[in-house]
Design a protein around this motif. Structure first.
Motif, PDB file in Angstrom:
ATOM      1  N   ALA A  45       0.751  -1.469  -0.034  1.00 43.53           N
ATOM      2  CA  ALA A  45       0.291  -0.398  -0.514  1.00 43.53           C
ATOM      3  C   ALA A  45       0.957   0.934  -0.249  1.00 43.53           C
ATOM      4  O   ALA A  45       0.699   2.144  -0.661  1.00 43.53           O
ATOM      5  CB  ALA A  45      -0.723  -0.083   1.360  1.00 43.53           C
ATOM      6  N   ARG A  46       2.225   1.153   0.472  1.00 45.18           N
ATOM      7  CA  ARG A  46       2.829   2.001   1.057  1.00 45.18           C
ATOM      8  C   ARG A  46       4.118   2.717  -0.169  1.00 45.18           C
ATOM      9  O   ARG A  46       3.375   3.963  -0.805  1.00 45.18           O
ATOM     10  CB  ARG A  46       3.686   2.380   2.087  1.00 45.18           C
ATOM     11  CG  ARG A  46       3.095   2.064   3.394  1.00 45.18           C
ATOM     12  CD  ARG A  46       4.017   2.064   5.158  1.00 45.18           C
ATOM     13  NE  ARG A  46       3.313   1.904   5.451  1.00 45.18           N
ATOM     14  CZ  ARG A  46       3.418   1.978   6.826  1.00 45.18           C
ATOM     15  NH1 ARG A  46       4.592   1.904   7.047  1.00 45.18           N
ATOM     16  NH2 ARG A  46       2.889   1.460   7.600  1.00 45.18           N
ATOM     17  N   VAL A  47       3.850   2.061  -0.702  1.00 52.28           N
ATOM     18  CA  VAL A  47       5.030   1.653  -2.129  1.00 52.28           C
ATOM     19  C   VAL A  47       3.889   2.662  -3.110  1.00 52.28           C
ATOM     20  O   VAL A  47       4.226   2.608  -4.598  1.00 52.28           O
ATOM     21  CB  VAL A  47       5.337   0.446  -2.082  1.00 52.28           C
ATOM     22  CG1 VAL A  47       4.636  -0.199  -3.514  1.00 52.28           C
ATOM     23  CG2 VAL A  47       7.121   0.698  -2.896  1.00 52.28           C
ATOM     24  N   VAL A  71      -5.121   7.697   2.760  1.00 60.77           N
ATOM     25  CA  VAL A  71      -4.306   8.381   2.010  1.00 60.77           C
ATOM     26  C   VAL A  71      -3.093   8.890   3.428  1.00 60.77           C
ATOM     27  O   VAL A  71      -2.053   9.028   3.725  1.00 60.77           O
ATOM     28  CB  VAL A  71      -3.782   9.265   1.206  1.00 60.77           C
ATOM     29  CG1 VAL A  71      -2.395  10.408   0.600  1.00 60.77           C
ATOM     30  CG2 VAL A  71      -5.044   8.498  -0.414  1.00 60.77           C
ATOM     31  N   THR A  72      -4.162   9.981   4.048  1.00 61.21           N
ATOM     32  CA  THR A  72      -3.190  10.187   5.130  1.00 61.21           C
ATOM     33  C   THR A  72      -2.237   9.278   5.882  1.00 61.21           C
ATOM     34  O   THR A  72      -1.101   9.751   7.152  1.00 61.21           O
ATOM     35  CB  THR A  72      -4.147  11.445   6.356  1.00 61.21           C
ATOM     36  OG1 THR A  72      -4.991  12.018   5.234  1.00 61.21           O
ATOM     37  CG2 THR A  72      -3.556  11.698   7.150  1.00 61.21           C
ATOM     38  N   GLY A  73      -2.915   8.329   6.288  1.00 68.53           N
ATOM     39  CA  GLY A  73      -2.259   7.812   6.991  1.00 68.53           C
ATOM     40  C   GLY A  73      -1.195   6.531   6.687  1.00 68.53           C
ATOM     41  O   GLY A  73      -0.286   6.566   6.577  1.00 68.53           O
ATOM     42  N   LEU A  74      -1.708   6.502   5.212  1.00 66.13           N
ATOM     43  CA  LEU A  74      -0.162   5.904   4.305  1.00 66.13           C
ATOM     44  C   LEU A  74       0.992   6.817   4.233  1.00 66.13           C
ATOM     45  O   LEU A  74       2.527   6.672   4.882  1.00 66.13           O
ATOM     46  CB  LEU A  74      -0.385   5.708   2.682  1.00 66.13           C
ATOM     47  CG  LEU A  74      -1.687   4.580   2.836  1.00 66.13           C
ATOM     48  CD1 LEU A  74      -2.072   4.555   1.585  1.00 66.13           C
ATOM     49  CD2 LEU A  74      -1.287   3.313   3.502  1.00 66.13           C
ATOM     50  N   VAL A  75       1.213   8.168   4.442  1.00 65.48           N
ATOM     51  CA  VAL A  75       2.016   9.127   4.088  1.00 65.48           C
ATOM     52  C   VAL A  75       2.099   9.774   5.525  1.00 65.48           C
ATOM     53  O   VAL A  75       3.634   9.338   5.552  1.00 65.48           O
ATOM     54  CB  VAL A  75       1.022  10.952   3.840  1.00 65.48           C
ATOM     55  CG1 VAL A  75       2.389  11.800   3.846  1.00 65.48           C
ATOM     56  CG2 VAL A  75       0.748   9.757   2.043  1.00 65.48           C
ATOM     57  N   ASP A  76       1.608   9.363   6.726  1.00 67.73           N
ATOM     58  CA  ASP A  76       1.862   9.555   8.238  1.00 67.73           C
ATOM     59  C   ASP A  76       2.823   7.904   8.354  1.00 67.73           C
ATOM     60  O   ASP A  76       4.382   8.826   8.998  1.00 67.73           O
ATOM     61  CB  ASP A  76       0.371   9.428   8.873  1.00 67.73           C
ATOM     62  CG  ASP A  76      -0.075  10.393   8.867  1.00 67.73           C
ATOM     63  OD1 ASP A  76      -0.059  11.493   8.436  1.00 67.73           O
ATOM     64  OD2 ASP A  76      -0.954  10.052  10.053  1.00 67.73           O
ATOM     65  N   ALA A  77       2.257   7.513   7.348  1.00 63.66           N
ATOM     66  CA  ALA A  77       3.517   6.268   8.083  1.00 63.66           C
ATOM     67  C   ALA A  77       4.874   6.387   7.057  1.00 63.66           C
ATOM     68  O   ALA A  77       6.409   6.115   7.047  1.00 63.66           O
ATOM     69  CB  ALA A  77       3.284   4.339   7.793  1.00 63.66           C
ATOM     70  N   LEU A  78       4.532   6.943   5.626  1.00 66.36           N
ATOM     71  CA  LEU A  78       5.665   7.489   4.550  1.00 66.36           C
ATOM     72  C   LEU A  78       7.098   8.543   5.085  1.00 66.36           C
ATOM     73  O   LEU A  78       8.010   8.469   5.001  1.00 66.36           O
ATOM     74  CB  LEU A  78       5.350   7.384   3.975  1.00 66.36           C
ATOM     75  CG  LEU A  78       5.060   5.865   2.679  1.00 66.36           C
ATOM     76  CD1 LEU A  78       4.605   6.422   1.759  1.00 66.36           C
ATOM     77  CD2 LEU A  78       6.091   5.363   2.396  1.00 66.36           C
ATOM     78  N   VAL A  79       6.045   9.074   5.647  1.00 63.50           N
ATOM     79  CA  VAL A  79       7.303   9.863   6.389  1.00 63.50           C
ATOM     80  C   VAL A  79       7.405  10.044   7.440  1.00 63.50           C
ATOM     81  O   VAL A  79       8.943  10.306   7.813  1.00 63.50           O
ATOM     82  CB  VAL A  79       6.045  11.670   6.732  1.00 63.50           C
ATOM     83  CG1 VAL A  79       6.673  13.050   7.749  1.00 63.50           C
ATOM     84  CG2 VAL A  79       5.212  12.109   5.646  1.00 63.50           C
ATOM     85  N   ALA A  80       7.222   9.033   8.629  1.00 67.93           N
ATOM     86  CA  ALA A  80       7.159   8.496   9.783  1.00 67.93           C
ATOM     87  C   ALA A  80       9.231   7.520   9.719  1.00 67.93           C
ATOM     88  O   ALA A  80      10.292   7.308  10.547  1.00 67.93           O
ATOM     89  CB  ALA A  80       6.453   7.891  10.680  1.00 67.93           C
ATOM     90  N   THR A  81       8.917   7.422   8.452  1.00 69.23           N
ATOM     91  CA  THR A  81      10.091   5.880   7.868  1.00 69.23           C
ATOM     92  C   THR A  81      10.942   6.649   7.266  1.00 69.23           C
ATOM     93  O   THR A  81      12.040   5.548   6.196  1.00 69.23           O
ATOM     94  CB  THR A  81       8.810   4.881   7.785  1.00 69.23           C
ATOM     95  OG1 THR A  81       8.581   4.979   6.624  1.00 69.23           O
ATOM     96  CG2 THR A  81       9.018   4.082   8.252  1.00 69.23           C
ATOM     97  N   GLY A  82      11.149   8.252   6.074  1.00 70.22           N
ATOM     98  CA  GLY A  82      11.403   8.929   5.573  1.00 70.22           C
ATOM     99  C   GLY A  82      11.670   8.361   4.205  1.00 70.22           C
ATOM    100  O   GLY A  82      13.043   8.602   3.799  1.00 70.22           O
ATOM    101  N   PHE A  83      10.618   8.092   4.293  1.00 68.46           N
ATOM    102  CA  PHE A  83      10.296   8.083   2.388  1.00 68.46           C
ATOM    103  C   PHE A  83       9.617   9.237   1.718  1.00 68.46           C
ATOM    104  O   PHE A  83      10.204   9.378   0.884  1.00 68.46           O
ATOM    105  CB  PHE A  83       9.974   7.013   2.142  1.00 68.46           C
ATOM    106  CG  PHE A  83       9.838   5.640   1.961  1.00 68.46           C
ATOM    107  CD1 PHE A  83      11.344   5.053   1.533  1.00 68.46           C
ATOM    108  CD2 PHE A  83      10.013   4.639   2.798  1.00 68.46           C
ATOM    109  CE1 PHE A  83      12.156   3.866   1.492  1.00 68.46           C
ATOM    110  CE2 PHE A  83      10.143   4.013   3.720  1.00 68.46           C
ATOM    111  CZ  PHE A  83      10.982   2.850   3.115  1.00 68.46           C
ATOM    112  N   VAL A  84       9.046  10.375   2.325  1.00 68.17           N
ATOM    113  CA  VAL A  84       8.743  11.399   1.816  1.00 68.17           C
ATOM    114  C   VAL A  84       8.533  12.379   2.763  1.00 68.17           C
ATOM    115  O   VAL A  84       7.983  11.570   3.772  1.00 68.17           O
ATOM    116  CB  VAL A  84       7.502  10.750   1.401  1.00 68.17           C
ATOM    117  CG1 VAL A  84       7.047  10.000   0.415  1.00 68.17           C
ATOM    118  CG2 VAL A  84       5.761  10.862   2.202  1.00 68.17           C
TER     119      VAL A  84
END
Lengths: 152, 152
Positions: free
Chosen positions: B38-40, B68-81
């Motif tokens: 989902a995140r990718v 999308v809010t949740g996916l982006v939250d996770a991606l921000v937290a893990t440093g991808f976006v």
DNA sequence: TATTGTTATACTCTATAACTATA
DNA sequence: TATAGTTATAGAGTATAACAATA
């Protein structure tokens, strides 16, 4: 002229796209029956193979025993299966399809046959054979390809 | 002798099996990178198309804005976006790949190319063409088949 | 008034670890 | 001591509805 890398990526995209379309359709069809993909795996197994213990289901579905507990809970609540005592082992329960579960299993089998018919019926035998042997070639090669990935 | 219904169901099974194997491999590969499917999807979109608003991502992924809010939250937290302010609309945020996100995007593109190469390279051009035109035939027929399902 | 994104809430699938009943 | 299934806990993906800020 040899085919390009782009052509091969486009072919891979076609495989993935085809799979995604079928998957989406399957998901929506199941939803209409009050089922999900995960739950229908259980129904399908006990429909095809007869009553099974949760342990066996976990093994067959490559999923944790705890997860099976949840799936079976939901299927019992919605009336697709029941838990029956195991005749020889009081620790185990046999997950058994209800009438509704058996009906769904029959419908799934019929739907699968219809889908295959609709998808392939209009193709010439020659083309059909080409597709099948192509798919076989891919499936044969795939484990090797995946093993390469792992070692990368 | 015309091919049997069983043959066609076996062919459908091959398509589904192939898809499942590829899907599993993809899932495990992503996990190794600290990503999920989902995140990718988000990373891939902003890598391919440049920064996008969450609204646009929700649309492109066929998913709710909340998701999308949740996916982006996770991606921000893990440093991808990162979330960057939109230049003309202060309600929106532009989801933008970090260096890490761009690296992953490049790796994904390269992996996809390698996978296609490994999968198809050994096939003769004749067989490759047969597979592609077979897949095209299936993809062309599929919307019709699915529409039939819906009206059933 | 319409749109963007978020908070609140909830459901499903998934896993590991600890526990109970049984073998 | 080992096995079958459950309780406890947690994380990920998904959705709808209500709300804030902005257009």
């Amino acid at each position: 002229m040899p085919r390009s890398s782009i052509d091969q990526q486009a072919a891979l995209d076609r495989v993935l796209h085809l799979a995604a379309l079928i998957d989406d359709d399957m998901t929506h069809g199941l939803e209409a029956m009050g089922l999900t993909k995960a739950r229908v795996g259980v129904v399908w197994l006990v429909h095809q193979q007869g009553p099974r213990t949760q342990r066996e289901l976990a093994e067959a579905l490559s999923v944790s025993p705890r997860n099976v507990t949840g799936l079976v809970d939901a299927l019992v609540a919605t009336g697709f299966v029941t838990r029956a005592p195991h005749p020889h082992d009081r620790r185990s329960t046999l997950v058994t399809p209800t009438v509704r579960g058996r009906t769904v299993g029959d419908d799934l089998a019929a739907g699968r046959a219809q889908f295959a018919e609709a998808l392939f019926a209009d193709l010439s035998d020659r083309r059909f054979d080409a597709i099948v042997s192509g798919l076989d070639a891919l499936l044969e090669r795939l484990p090797v390809v995946l093993a390469q990935e792992v070692s990368r």
